[in-house]
Write an enzyme that holds these catalytic residues in place. Structure first.
Site, PDB file in Angstrom:
ATOM      1  N   LYS A  60       0.804  -1.214   0.000  1.00  0.00           N
ATOM      2  CA  LYS A  60       0.000   0.000   0.000  1.00  0.00           C
ATOM      3  C   LYS A  60       0.844   1.274   0.000  1.00  0.00           C
ATOM      4  O   LYS A  60       0.350   2.353  -0.358  1.00  0.00           O
ATOM      5  CB  LYS A  60      -0.930   0.004   1.217  1.00  0.00           C
ATOM      6  CG  LYS A  60      -2.081  -0.984   1.141  1.00  0.00           C
ATOM      7  CD  LYS A  60      -3.159  -0.497   0.195  1.00  0.00           C
ATOM      8  CE  LYS A  60      -4.415  -1.354   0.308  1.00  0.00           C
ATOM      9  NZ  LYS A  60      -5.519  -0.831  -0.515  1.00  0.00           N
ATOM     10  N   SER A 314       0.893  -9.585  -0.128  1.00  0.00           N
ATOM     11  CA  SER A 314       0.582  -8.158  -0.093  1.00  0.00           C
ATOM     12  C   SER A 314       0.891  -7.480   1.227  1.00  0.00           C
ATOM     13  O   SER A 314       1.001  -6.253   1.280  1.00  0.00           O
ATOM     14  CB  SER A 314      -0.890  -7.933  -0.448  1.00  0.00           C
ATOM     15  OG  SER A 314      -1.728  -8.595   0.481  1.00  0.00           O
TER      16      SER A 314
END
Length: 515
Positions: A60, A314
């Site tokens: 992110k 992720s």
């Protein structure tokens, strides 16, 4: 295959934004490493894109920094605001600190402490609001409008999407051999959209698969419907992808460039966390293992194995307490443990006879309490090699005359009954049992009990904090037949998700008095 260069969804401008993104002002290029254990087990060439090694332990940071770096000096001076379950929040907070920009982050109250603490340590102002992303986003928009802050969307912003897409830029550059497929986690769709756009523009033969939890599958349902669909209650175990609705930008991009979306269970995700640990000695969060779970499910279902299979890890922002739940469910998710209820004679030597029949298997759990003189109900867990292996054990036991029920997929058994074996009560009358779920946060159990109030006598109650997504309660109430309509109305009025479990096999065998 859709020609993304001619797509009406804004792909070509986005492709230019990807190639000119600013992510490396703060983000770093992460390794693409082979997973030898998974490769051997799945008979495929499996690779892991290590976004868990970013400074904030999540991809992110890419989209957040690209977005903030694209703002004008005046916008950065006024400050930014974001809503996030955690990783986007950290990305915005760290990017804002790096750029000297004030930041306010609104996070759901269910967000793991490790993520809340990380955002505060980056210097951002934290506001806790709501139980899921949609409620946090609503509060962020309200605060942003009141204070003149620029809203940085977690996924539905083209600058954020372009930043996330640099994951794909690196994968295609790092893997020089034959690349077959890339698996990416999907929440609102920012990463999937960015990866899909870049891969289909540069190497369209590579398949792109999105992966979602079965209880937080907004993108899957939207693709089936042909338009964005809002979920009523998205599951929160995989908090990094727990969104109610996909984005107006991400949906058409995913629709145009992602080959399909795969859904997996929480047990499969827990098993994938274990798989990643065995190959890397790193512990990723549920969303971080989501792509691996999807890759495994796809290949085990007969999916194409040609070329390298890449899963994007992720993130790794996992609350330590949640490991208890992960470890408990991982063996079930990878079909390495089975849970059975077995009826055996209530007499000396019966246990030994049963264990002899079971053979030299690893017993993982064995629960029993005397409840009658004719027969005994035992709750047993044991190691297996596959679902077929468990079926063979059940058949073997039945051949020897045992009454067997496979409880491996029974949520009441896995969450409650295994801790309550022998909890029968002769004095209970007209018991109605329900399974409840509520968002887990400090004070949630007290609020739940206050909502139940004292109208109905509680005859059974089990709650255990698993460090997981929802608080899970199994409760019994004494309700006479004539009061059932009022009771059902009461349950609906509580606002909690519930399911009646009167016919549940685990409840029937272990928690009902048969005397």
């Amino acid at each position: 295959m859709v020609d993304v260069q001619d797509s009406p969804s804004g792909v070509s401008p986005l492709l230019r934004s990807i190639l000119s993104s600013h992510v490396y002002g703060l983000a770093q290029e992460t390794p693409l490493t082979r997973a030898p254990r998974l490769s051997s087990r799945l008979e495929a060439d499996v690779w892991l894109k290590r976004e868990d090694q970013q400074a904030i332990f999540s991809f992110k940071i890419r989209g957040a920094y690209n977005c903030l770096a694209s703002l004008s000096e005046a916008e950065r001076a006024r400050g930014v605001i974001a809503a996030s379950a955690g990783n986007h929040a950290q990305g915005v907070a760290y990017s804002a600190r790096h750029l000297g920009c004030p930041a306010v982050i609104v996070m759901p109250r269910t967000t793991p402490d490790i993520k809340v603490d990380a955002v505060r340590s980056a210097g951002a102002e934290v506001v806790l609001a709501g139980d899921h992303y949609a409620q946090a986003e609503e509060e962020a928009l309200r605060i942003g409008a009141a204070r003149g802050l620029t809203f940085v969307h977690a996924y539905d912003d083209l600058r954020v999407i372009a930043g996330q897409a640099t994951v794909a830029v690196e994968i295609l550059r790092q893997h020089a051999g034959n690349l077959g497929a890339i698996f990416v986690p999907v929440g609102g769709g920012g990463l999937a959209a960015g990866v899909g756009v870049y891969v289909k523009a540069v190497m369209p033969s590579v398949r792109v698969y999105g992966v979602q939890p079965v209880d937080a599958d907004a993108m899957f349902q939207s693709l089936v419907a042909g338009h964005p669909v809002a979920l009523e209650h998205p599951g929160l175990f995989v908090d990094g992808v727990a969104v109610r609705r996909v984005g107006r930008h991400t949906f058409p991009l995913v629709q145009a460039t992602v080959d399909s979306v795969i859904r997996v269970s929480n047990d499969q995700i827990c098993a994938a966390i274990k798989d990643v640990f065995e190959d890397t000695r790193s512990i990723v969060e549920p969303a971080g293992a989501l792509a691996v779970a999807g890759l495994k499910a796809h290949l085990e279902a007969g999916g194409e194995r040609h070329g390298a299979q890449v899963a994007v890890l992720s993130g790794a922002n996992l609350n330590f307490d949640r490991l208890r739940f992960v470890a408990e469910r991982a063996a079930l998710g990878e079909a390495r443990e089975a849970l059975f209820a077995v009826t055996i004679p209530e007499r000396p030597g019966a246990f030994l006879e049963f264990c002899t029949t079971l053979g030299p298997r690893v017993v993982t759990e064995f629960n029993y309490r005397l409840s009658g003189r004719a027969c005994a109900e035992i709750f047993v867990g044991f190691a297996i090699r596959s679902h077929d292996d468990a079926a063979q054990v059940a058949a073997q036991l039945r051949t020897r005359g045992y009454d067997v029920a496979d409880l491996t997929e029974n949520e009441v058994a896995k969450l409650h009954a295994r801790h309550m074996v022998g909890g029968r009560a002769r004095d209970v009358e007209h018991e109605r049992v329900c399974r409840f779920e509520f968002p887990e946060r400090p004070g949630a159990l007290l609020q739940f009990l206050q909502t139940l109030g004292g109208r109905w006598n509680i005859s059974l109650f089990h709650y255990r904090n698993h460090g997981a997504d929802f608080g899970r309660v199994f409760a019994g109430f004494e309700v006479a037949e004539q009061d059932l309509p009022a009771f059902n109305g009461f349950l609906d009025a509580t606002g909690y998700s519930y399911q009646m479990e009167l016919d549940n096999e685990a409840y029937r065998r272990f928690l009902v008095d048969r005397g």
